[in-house]
Design a protein around this motif. Structure first.
Motif, PDB file in Angstrom:
ATOM      1  N   LEU A   1     -66.141  -7.908 -27.472  1.00 56.23           N
ATOM      2  CA  LEU A   1     -67.349  -8.358 -28.152  1.00 56.23           C
ATOM      3  C   LEU A   1     -66.987  -8.690 -29.599  1.00 56.23           C
ATOM      4  O   LEU A   1     -66.354  -7.883 -30.282  1.00 56.23           O
ATOM      5  N   VAL A   2     -67.411  -9.858 -30.075  1.00 58.67           N
ATOM      6  CA  VAL A   2     -67.048 -10.285 -31.432  1.00 58.67           C
ATOM      7  C   VAL A   2     -68.295 -10.714 -32.198  1.00 58.67           C
ATOM      8  O   VAL A   2     -69.056 -11.559 -31.737  1.00 58.67           O
ATOM      9  N   ASN A   3     -68.486 -10.138 -33.371  1.00 57.04           N
ATOM     10  CA  ASN A   3     -69.548 -10.580 -34.266  1.00 57.04           C
ATOM     11  C   ASN A   3     -68.932 -11.124 -35.543  1.00 57.04           C
ATOM     12  O   ASN A   3     -67.711 -11.135 -35.698  1.00 57.04           O
TER      13      ASN A   3
ATOM     14  N   THR B   1     -72.825  -3.148 -33.552  1.00 58.61           N
ATOM     15  CA  THR B   1     -71.846  -3.779 -32.663  1.00 58.61           C
ATOM     16  C   THR B   1     -71.016  -2.726 -31.929  1.00 58.61           C
ATOM     17  O   THR B   1     -70.706  -2.885 -30.746  1.00 58.61           O
ATOM     18  N   ARG B   2     -70.669  -1.643 -32.615  1.00 60.06           N
ATOM     19  CA  ARG B   2     -69.953  -0.553 -31.945  1.00 60.06           C
ATOM     20  C   ARG B   2     -70.808   0.030 -30.827  1.00 60.06           C
ATOM     21  O   ARG B   2     -70.321   0.316 -29.729  1.00 60.06           O
TER      22      ARG B   2
ATOM     23  N   GLN C   1     -73.157  -1.497 -29.193  1.00 52.93           N
ATOM     24  CA  GLN C   1     -73.200  -2.470 -28.104  1.00 52.93           C
ATOM     25  C   GLN C   1     -71.962  -2.328 -27.219  1.00 52.93           C
ATOM     26  O   GLN C   1     -72.059  -2.396 -25.989  1.00 52.93           O
ATOM     27  N   ARG C   2     -70.804  -2.120 -27.839  1.00 51.06           N
ATOM     28  CA  ARG C   2     -69.580  -1.891 -27.075  1.00 51.06           C
ATOM     29  C   ARG C   2     -69.708  -0.652 -26.207  1.00 51.06           C
ATOM     30  O   ARG C   2     -69.383  -0.665 -25.008  1.00 51.06           O
TER      31      ARG C   2
ATOM     32  N   ASP D   1     -64.012  -3.540 -25.693  1.00 53.78           N
ATOM     33  CA  ASP D   1     -63.737  -3.247 -27.103  1.00 53.78           C
ATOM     34  C   ASP D   1     -64.565  -4.187 -27.966  1.00 53.78           C
ATOM     35  O   ASP D   1     -65.297  -5.030 -27.433  1.00 53.78           O
ATOM     36  N   TRP D   2     -64.443  -4.063 -29.276  1.00 51.28           N
ATOM     37  CA  TRP D   2     -65.251  -4.868 -30.193  1.00 51.28           C
ATOM     38  C   TRP D   2     -64.427  -5.260 -31.406  1.00 51.28           C
ATOM     39  O   TRP D   2     -63.423  -4.625 -31.726  1.00 51.28           O
TER      40      TRP D   2
ATOM     41  N   GLY E   1     -58.366  -5.861 -31.963  1.00 55.92           N
ATOM     42  CA  GLY E   1     -59.051  -5.725 -30.676  1.00 55.92           C
ATOM     43  C   GLY E   1     -58.200  -6.204 -29.522  1.00 55.92           C
ATOM     44  O   GLY E   1     -58.106  -5.536 -28.484  1.00 55.92           O
TER      45      GLY E   1
ATOM     46  N   ASP F   1     -78.871  -3.155 -29.839  1.00 60.86           N
ATOM     47  CA  ASP F   1     -78.393  -2.439 -28.653  1.00 60.86           C
ATOM     48  C   ASP F   1     -79.563  -1.909 -27.825  1.00 60.86           C
ATOM     49  O   ASP F   1     -79.419  -0.939 -27.074  1.00 60.86           O
TER      50      ASP F   1
END
Length: 345
Positions: A25-27, A97-98, A100-101, A117-118, A130, A325
């Motif tokens: 996952l990438v933000n 984001t973490r 969400q991972r 992973d993120w 990552g 999330d």
């Protein structure tokens, strides 16, 4: 002499273990610290990307290093402190984001060969970190997931650029897939609509209208072929249909412009000022282009634009949280990931 073994008595071969699959996952990114030095490092990386500022020539380098990186980090650090997660000493974008991972990993826990992973495009954890972590865990295939519903070169494409740069340095490369934009995906629109309806039901007032604010972009980028504007329009129109609203009840605007060039219009801040002066007193804002709350939603919208609205005569303002999330938000990510993992899991 050849011996024939009847099929019914033949022992099946041991099934080979499924190859490990990584999901990254990438933000967009965030400073590591809410102070001028941390913001300066972040802005330097962000604004040095030719996907973000296409003309990286001498004039821009003089402006960036001689003006922007000398003054802007101090003011932006103050903005980050307004929203900073002091308990974890990190930005909300990193916290969300973490999470969400973690929640995606839990949702895919019945697939033991899938590793989640993120990463952040700018800042930490980096895309390289990552990918390295997924490879170290034995992943032979990687699905990169840019967490941007609408495609644009300064967001989605630059994630791909960085993933490709990392892989270009490897002798043994994993097989790669990248999720597509999901700007009018049914699950995404339904999640957006559900979140809007739930938030409006919780308010002590009824908004006269809703503003859908997307991150801005220089108009020239669209004129040169970036599909971002069309994706934002498609998202807004789909959300209107789902909510039973028209263009007077759900407005499309663009925020976060930078520099002197013309950006996509109408501008969110100017719209807030205009609406208040025209007599609108109650308003809500949704930010469909962001998968997680960040500086642009928590500070720019919920604080700066709320102040603009109220300063010009508005009375009640509410910023609708991103999907983050939440259950509906994770349903979108899970649906997107499982769709793109077909054939691998």
């Amino acid at each position: 002499m050849t011996t024939i073994v009847p099929l019914e008595t033949a022992k099946p071969a041991v099934q080979a273990a499924l190859p490990r699959v990584g999901v990254l996952l990438v933000n967009l990114g965030t400073p590591d610290t809410a102070d001028a030095p941390g913001v300066r490092v972040y802005l330097k990386e962000f604004l040095s990307d030719p996907r973000v500022i296409e003309d990286q020539g001498l004039i821009w380098q003089l402006v960036l290093n001689g003006i922007i990186l000398r003054s802007r980090p101090r003011t932006k650090a103050l903005d980050y402190r307004k929203i900073w997660n002091t308990e974890k000493n990190e930005s909300p974008l990193k916290t969300i984001t973490r999470s969400q991972r973690d929640k995606l990993a839990a949702a895919l826990s019945d697939r033991s060969h899938v590793v989640v992973d993120w990463a952040m495009r700018y800042g930490n954890p980096s895309i390289k970190a990552g990918i390295d972590a997924l490879i170290a865990k034995g992943c032979e295939r990687i699905l990169a997931v840019p967490l941007y519903p609408q495609y644009s070169a300064p967001t989605s494409a630059t994630v791909c650029d960085e993933v490709y740069r990392v892989l270009a340095r490897l002798r043994a490369q994993p097989t790669l897939r990248v999720t597509p934009p999901y700007y009018e995906d049914e699950a995404y629109i339904e999640a957006l609509a559900t979140s809007v309806e739930a938030h409006l039901a919780s308010l002590p007032f009824k908004p006269e209208l809703i503003v859908a604010s997307f991150h801005g972009m220089p108009k020239s980028y669209v004129e040169q072929g970036d599909p971002y504007l069309g994706h934002c329009v498609a998202t807004t129109e789909a959300l209107r249909r789902r909510l039973g609203m028209d263009e007077t009840q759900l407005l499309l605007t663009f925020q976060s412009r930078f520099g002197n060039a013309e950006w996509l219009q109408p501008y969110t801040d100017k719209t807030m000022e205009r609406l208040a002066k025209e007599g609108v007193r109650r308003i809500a804002v949704v930010t469909p282009g962001f998968s997680a709350d960040c500086l642009e939603t928590l500070e720019e919208i919920a604080q700066e634009n709320a102040e603009i609205f109220k300063h010009n005569g508005g009375q009640q303002f509410s910023a609708i949280p991103c999907l983050n999330d939440s259950g509906p938000g994770m349903d979108v990510i899970r649906t997107l990931v499982l769709r793109e993992l077909q054939g691998w899991v």
